[in-house]
Design a protein around this motif. Structure first.
Motif, PDB file in Angstrom:
ATOM      1  N   GLU A 203       0.819  -1.205   0.000  1.00 19.67           N
ATOM      2  CA  GLU A 203       0.000   0.000   0.000  1.00 19.67           C
ATOM      3  C   GLU A 203       0.853   1.256   0.000  1.00 19.67           C
ATOM      4  OE1 GLU A 203      -2.840  -0.202   3.145  1.00 19.67           O
ATOM      5  OE2 GLU A 203      -3.997  -1.798   2.192  1.00 19.67           O
TER       6      GLU A 203
ATOM      7  N   ALA B 172       1.533   4.800  -2.744  1.00 19.59           N
ATOM      8  CA  ALA B 172       1.615   6.202  -2.327  1.00 19.59           C
ATOM      9  C   ALA B 172       2.974   6.801  -2.686  1.00 19.59           C
ATOM     10  CB  ALA B 172       1.374   6.314  -0.827  1.00 19.59           C
TER      11      ALA B 172
ATOM     12  N   PHE C 254      -6.096  12.553  -5.309  1.00 21.03           N
ATOM     13  CA  PHE C 254      -5.967  11.097  -5.221  1.00 21.03           C
ATOM     14  C   PHE C 254      -5.058  10.706  -4.065  1.00 21.03           C
ATOM     15  CE2 PHE C 254      -3.387   7.335  -6.137  1.00 21.03           C
ATOM     16  CZ  PHE C 254      -4.376   6.366  -6.241  1.00 21.03           C
TER      17      PHE C 254
ATOM     18  N   TYR D  40      -6.178   8.501  -0.984  1.00 18.80           N
ATOM     19  CA  TYR D  40      -5.490   7.218  -0.857  1.00 18.80           C
ATOM     20  C   TYR D  40      -4.763   7.122   0.490  1.00 18.80           C
ATOM     21  CZ  TYR D  40      -2.601   3.170  -1.880  1.00 18.80           C
ATOM     22  OH  TYR D  40      -1.991   1.933  -1.826  1.00 18.80           O
ATOM     23  N   SER D  41      -4.203   8.238   0.944  1.00 22.77           N
ATOM     24  CA  SER D  41      -3.539   8.252   2.254  1.00 22.77           C
ATOM     25  C   SER D  41      -4.537   7.953   3.365  1.00 22.77           C
ATOM     26  CB  SER D  41      -2.868   9.610   2.486  1.00 22.77           C
ATOM     27  OG  SER D  41      -1.859   9.842   1.530  1.00 22.77           O
TER      28      SER D  41
END
Length: 310
Positions: free
Chosen positions: A153, A157, A190, A194-195
């Protein structure tokens, strides 16, 4: 020449009076790194050597110490080099690599603590099924997920971060963490969402799971005998203390990123140092002192060393 330099390298501007206290910084960072290596390495070696510690609970503690070693190694050698250098800089690619390691190992801590909470839950609440549930295969799966899931993940990022155009090349931090987001020309929607998604997966959900399992443990032990309550307190208290301290440090990291412009430089430095010092150094001390089986072997090792010296 300066434009080309700044386009390739990022300046770490979070140090305070580094020219004045250069060697003091170096001695402090080197000493802390050695202490972290020694304390965590001792825990890992004792658990590996002694067969009575080859249980899931102690294996997870060894994994947590190993994770602290890896996290610290991604931070401290660079800090030592930076304080001895005239300019505290890092290439953009190296910064992204450190960013990836920093958050991968930090997130792995929460998942390892979750695995430890599950182990304690099964041990105390389902003792007859413990050998079946917490077998070797289960331990391997939990350890693999704890390191592999956050790494995957965080890599996404990191890739998105690395593709953002930079309009500033000086961070207000001493390591490549969330402070690099402030360097982007345009805030990525995004990356923000996403964070939040990653934070939910590797922080919020594990913390909620840990709190749920320990609540169940405390409810069951409350209605049990004094011996069971004592065993639960001895094994669960260190885990909860580590979780509490680490959760506070993660909140510090969020504060540094979100309120960076409002914080004095010395405050940001102190907060960052807490993140990279307390958890790697606190974990082995807490588990070494509070876990009786580990503490017994530490005292024996210490006595042997003293006898050899004398």
């Amino acid at each position: 020449m300066d434009a080309e330099f700044n386009g390739t390298f990022i300046t770490l501007g979070g140090f305070v009076d580094v020219d004045k206290y250069r060697y003091l910084y170096f001695v402090i960072f080197l000493t802390l790194y050695i202490l972290i290596l020694f304390t965590n390495g001792t825990i890992i070696c004792l658990i590996c050597i002694h067969r009575n510690l080859h249980e899931p609970m102690y294996i997870f503690i060894a994994a947590l110490s190993l994770n602290s070693l890896l996290f610290s190694t991604a931070i401290y050698p660079k800090l030592c080099i930076d304080v001895l250098s005239k300019k505290q800089t890092i290439s953009h690619s190296a910064c992204m690599f450190q960013y990836c390691l920093y958050y991968s190992f930090a997130a792995a801590d929460f998942l390892l603590l979750s695995a430890m909470a599950y182990d304690r839950y099964v041990s105390i609440c389902q003792p007859l099924q413990y050998p079946t549930i917490m077998g070797k295969r289960t331990v391997i799966v939990l350890l693999t997920l704890a390191w592999f899931l956050p790494a995957c993940e965080v890599v996404v990022a990191t890739v998105v971060n690395s593709q953002q155009k930079l309009c500033d090349f000086t961070t207000r931090g001493i390591v490549c963490n969330n402070t690099i987001v402030k360097l982007h020309c345009v805030k990525s929607a995004f990356l923000t969402f996403y964070s939040l998604f990653v934070t939910m997966n590797v922080v919020v959900v594990p913390v909620m799971f840990i709190l749920f399992t320990y609540t169940k443990i405390f409810i069951i032990t409350y209605h049990s005998c004094a011996e069971v309550r004592k065993k639960a307190a001895e094994t669960c208290f260190p885990h909860l203390m580590v979780l509490f301290i680490f959760l506070c440090l993660v909140l510090f990291d969020v504060v540094i990123a979100r309120l960076e412009s409002d914080l004095p430089k010395i405050v940001r430095l102190i907060m960052t140092l807490q993140i990279v010092v307390y958890n790697p150094l606190f974990n082995p001390i807490m588990y070494g002192v509070k876990m009786k089986a580990i503490w017994k072997h530490i005292k024996r090792l210490f006595c042997r060393l003293v006898n050899k010296i004398i």
